[in-house]
Design a protein around this motif. Structure first.
Motif, PDB file in Angstrom:
ATOM      1  N   ILE A  78      44.902  39.816  33.820  1.00 56.93           N
ATOM      2  CA  ILE A  78      44.538  39.685  35.092  1.00 56.93           C
ATOM      3  C   ILE A  78      45.938  39.609  36.122  1.00 56.93           C
ATOM      4  O   ILE A  78      46.665  38.854  36.025  1.00 56.93           O
ATOM      5  N   THR A  80      48.770  39.111  38.657  1.00 58.13           N
ATOM      6  CA  THR A  80      48.889  37.880  39.485  1.00 58.13           C
ATOM      7  C   THR A  80      48.690  37.815  40.671  1.00 58.13           C
ATOM      8  O   THR A  80      47.890  37.055  41.267  1.00 58.13           O
ATOM      9  N   ASP A  83      42.716  39.546  43.153  1.00 60.73           N
ATOM     10  CA  ASP A  83      41.705  38.376  43.872  1.00 60.73           C
ATOM     11  C   ASP A  83      40.738  38.160  42.795  1.00 60.73           C
ATOM     12  O   ASP A  83      40.060  38.762  42.265  1.00 60.73           O
ATOM     13  N   LYS A  84      41.234  36.921  41.791  1.00 68.35           N
ATOM     14  CA  LYS A  84      40.650  36.731  40.560  1.00 68.35           C
ATOM     15  C   LYS A  84      39.077  36.525  40.566  1.00 68.35           C
ATOM     16  O   LYS A  84      38.477  37.201  39.761  1.00 68.35           O
ATOM     17  N   ASN A  88      37.091  39.178  38.257  1.00 64.93           N
ATOM     18  CA  ASN A  88      36.145  38.944  37.242  1.00 64.93           C
ATOM     19  C   ASN A  88      34.625  39.355  37.344  1.00 64.93           C
ATOM     20  O   ASN A  88      33.981  39.663  36.412  1.00 64.93           O
ATOM     21  N   SER A 140      39.914  44.376  44.616  1.00 66.71           N
ATOM     22  CA  SER A 140      40.447  42.959  44.132  1.00 66.71           C
ATOM     23  C   SER A 140      41.618  43.267  43.120  1.00 66.71           C
ATOM     24  O   SER A 140      42.456  42.340  42.674  1.00 66.71           O
TER      25      SER A 140
END
Lengths: 357, 162
Positions: A78, A80, A83-84, A88, A140
Motif C-alpha cells: 500500500i 505510503t 488513502d488506506k 482497500n 485513493s
C-alpha cells in the motif's frame, strides 16, 4: 429449478438462497477467469505468430494456476501516501458491482440467480457501482496516472451507457418485457426467432426489423466493449501513456480482484448481448433431449449453448483487442456522441413507429 | 423476527449511519462515498417495500448519475485534500429549535397516520402499473416533465458552448 433442488437438499430457505447466490461465482466466474486468462494469452500469441505460455502443463494449460499461486504469495503493497481505507475497499466495490450483474443473467431455463422482473435494468444499475469503485481506486492511489485512468474510464463508461440503454430500450419496446428469462423464452424455436433476425413474430414487420436489429446489435456490441474498457477503447489503461491506469498501484490479491472483475465483466456484457439478441440459452437447431425423450438433459444443453455463445463473444473481444489500434480520447467521444447515439435514436424511432402501427 | 426483518434493519442501519457520516466527515471525498452507501441502503429499503422499479431508478439516477458527477466535480477540483470543510456548530439555539420543530412534525405525522398494513405474500412487479399510470392518468405531467428536462439539457449545452 435449481433453487427447489437446494431447498429439498438443505431444508432451509436461507441456506438455499446462500448456495444459489454463490453458485455463479464458484462454478462459473472463477473457472471462467482461469480459462479466459490463458485463452487471451494464447489468442494473442497465435495472432502474433508466437506460441504463448508453453512450460506449465501441456501447452501451458496450468499457467494461470501457477500465476495465481504467485499472486497469492505476493506482498500486499500500500503506497505510503495512499488513502488506506478507500484503497482497500475499491477492489471489493468493483468486484461486487461486476458480480451483481450475474444475479440477473439467465444461464439456462433452470438456473438464474434471481428471476427479477427488471433484469436488464438491474444489470445497467449495477454497473454504477463499478464506476464508483474505479474512481475510488484511482483517487485513493494518490498517483496522477491512476487518477487520470480512473477519470477516463468513468467518462467512457458513462458516455457509452447511453447507446447501450437506447438499444436495450428498443428491445424492450418490441418484446414488452424487461425480464431476461422471459426474453430468452420468447426467442425459442430455431435461430430465425432470435431478436437479431427480427424476433419471434412473423410477417412484414420481421423483415423490416432484420436490418435495424443487425445495426442495433453492432451498436450494443461496440458500446459494451467500451464499457468493459477493452481495446480499441482501453485509453483508461493505455499502458504506453498511463502505466496501467487505475490499478497501477495495486499488487497481489487486490490486483487479482481487478483482473477477475475485468474478465467477469467481459463475460457479463457478452451474456447480455447474447440474451438480448441471440436467443439467450436457446439452441439454434433444437435439443438432443427432445430427440431422445430425455427432458432432464435440456437445461444442461441450454447451459452449454449459453456459455458457448458467451465465450464466442469473449473471443471476438480478444480478437478485436489484438487487431485494432487504440482510439484517441476525442475519437472515442466522437464515435459515441456523433455516430452511435444518433443511429441508436433513429433505430429507436423506427422501431417505435413499427410497434405502434 | 424473520430474515426480511434482519435485512430491513441492515439496510436501515446502512442508510442512517452513512447519512450521519456524510454530514460529519471532514473529507469531501469520504462524504461523497458515504453518500453512495446511503443511496444503496435506500434502494434496498425500496426493494423490501416491493417498489422494484423505483429501487432500480434510484440506483441508476443517484449512484450511476448524480454521485458520479459529484465525484467528478470533486476530483477535478484542485487541492481537494486541503479544502477545509466547516463541520463545527454555529447558531446552536435556532438550529435546535428548527430541528425540534421538524422532528415534532415528522413524529406527529408518523403517529397520526393510519398506516395500511396488508399481509401480502410476495410483492408483484410494478413496472407495468407505473407505465400505465404515466401515459394515462398523469400524461400531461409526464410530458411537462419531459419538456422541463429538455429545456435543462438545451440550457446546459448552450452554457457549455460559450
Amino acid at each position: 429449478m435449481i433453487y427447489d433442488f437446494f431447498f429439498k437438499l438443505t431444508g432451509s430457505n436461507f441456506l438455499a438462497d446462500v448456495i444459489q447466490s454463490l453458485l455463479p461465482l464458484f462454478i462459473f466466474i472463477l473457472p471462467f477467469a482461469l480459462f479466459a486468462v490463458l485463452f487471451e494469452r494464447k489468442v494473442s500469441a497465435h495472432m502474433q505468430d508466437r506460441l504463448g505460455p508453453m512450460r506449465v502443463g501441456y501447452h501451458g494449460i496450468l499457467q494461470t494456476i501457477a500465476d495465481i499461486l504467485k499472486l497469492i504469495q505476493k506482498e500486499d503493497i500500500i503506497p505510503t501516501l495512499a488513502d488506506k481505507p478507500l484503497f482497500n475497499i475499491a477492489p471489493v466495490l468493483v468486484f461486487a458491482g461486476s458480480y451483481a450483474a450475474f444475479a440477473a443473467i439467465p444461464f439456462s431455463s433452470a438456473f438464474i440467480g434471481s428471476n427479477i422482473d427488471l433484469g436488464v435494468i438491474f444489470i445497467i444499475a449495477a454497473s454504477g457501482f463499478v464506476v464508483a469503485g474505479i474512481l475510488m481506486a484511482g483517487w485513493s492511489s494518490n498517483n496522477k496516472y491512476s487518477l487520470l485512468g480512473a477519470m477516463r474510464s468513468a467518462a467512457q463508461i458513462i458516455s457509452y451507457e447511453i447507446p447501450t440503454v437506447l438499444v436495450v430500450l428498443s428491445i424492450i419496446m418490441i418484446t414488452g418485457t424487461t425480464n431476461l428469462l422471459t426474453l430468452s423464452e420468447m426467442q425459442t424455436g430455431h435461430f430465425w426467432n432470435w431478436m437479431i433476425f427480427g424476433g419471434p413474430q412473423m410477417g412484414l414487420a420481421k423483415f423490416i426489423f432484420i436490418p435495424i436489429m443487425i445495426i442495433n446489435f453492432v451498436i450494443i456490441y461496440i458500446s459494451t466493449l467500451a464499457e468493459v474498457n477493452r481495446t480499441p477503447f482501453d485509453i483508461p489503461e493505455a499502458e504506453s501513456e498511463l502505466v496501467s491506469g487505475y490499478h497501477t498501484e495495486y499488487s497481489g490479491m487486490k490486483f487479482a480482484m481487478f483482473f477477475l472483475s475485468e474478465y467477469a465483466n467481459m463475460f457479463a456484457v457478452s451474456a447480455i448481448v447474447t440474451a438480448l439478441f441471440l436467443g439467450g440459452y436457446q439452441s439454434p437447431v433444437g435439443y438432443l433431449g427432445n430427440l431422445f425423450g430425455a427432458h432432464w438433459l435440456i437445461p444442461i444443453e441450454q447451459f452449454f449453448w449459453f456459455t458457448a455463445k458467451g465465450i464466442f463473444f469473449v473471443f471476438v473481444q480478444m480478437w478485436l483487442r489484438w487487431t485494432l489500434p487504440r482510439l484517441r480520447v476525442d475519437q472515442l467521444m466522437a464515435l459515441c456522441w456523433k455516430y452511435l447515439i444518433p443511429i441508436a435514436f433513429v433505430n429507436l424511432l423506427i422501431i417505435g413507429l413499427i410497434t405502434v402501427l | 423476527m424473520n430474515i426480511y426483518d434482519i435485512v430491513f434493519y441492515l439496510f436501515a442501519a446502512i442508510t442512517v449511519l452513512s447519512a450521519f457520516f456524510v454530514v460529519t466527515t471532514r473529507n469531501i471525498v469520504y462524504s461523497a462515498y458515504y453518500l453512495l452507501f446511503t443511496f444503496f441502503g435506500v434502494a434496498g429499503i425500496y426493494v423490501l417495500l416491493g417498489a422494484d422499479f423505483i429501487a432500480m431508478v434510484q440506483l441508476i439516477v443517484y449512484v450511476g448519475g448524480i454521485l458520479i458527477l459529484i465525484l467528478f466535480g470533486v476530483m477535478l477540483t484542485n487541492k481537494i485534500t486541503s479544502v477545509e470543510i466547516k463541520t463545527g456548530s454555529v447558531q446552536v439555539v435556532p438550529a435546535a429549535v428548527g430541528v425540534a420543530l421538524l422532528a415534532g412534525i415528522l413524529m406527529a405525522s408518523m403517529v397520526d397516520t393510519k398506516w395500511r398494513s396488508v399481509e401480502t405474500a410476495m410483492p408483484s412487479a410494478t413496472t407495468q402499473g407505473i407505465g400505465m399510470l404515466l401515459i394515462q392518468q398523469y400524461a400531461i405531467v409526464f410530458e411537462l416533465l419531459g419538456i422541463l428536462l429538455l429545456i435543462a439539457l438545451i440550457g446546459a449545452a448552450s452554457m457549455a458552448r460559450k
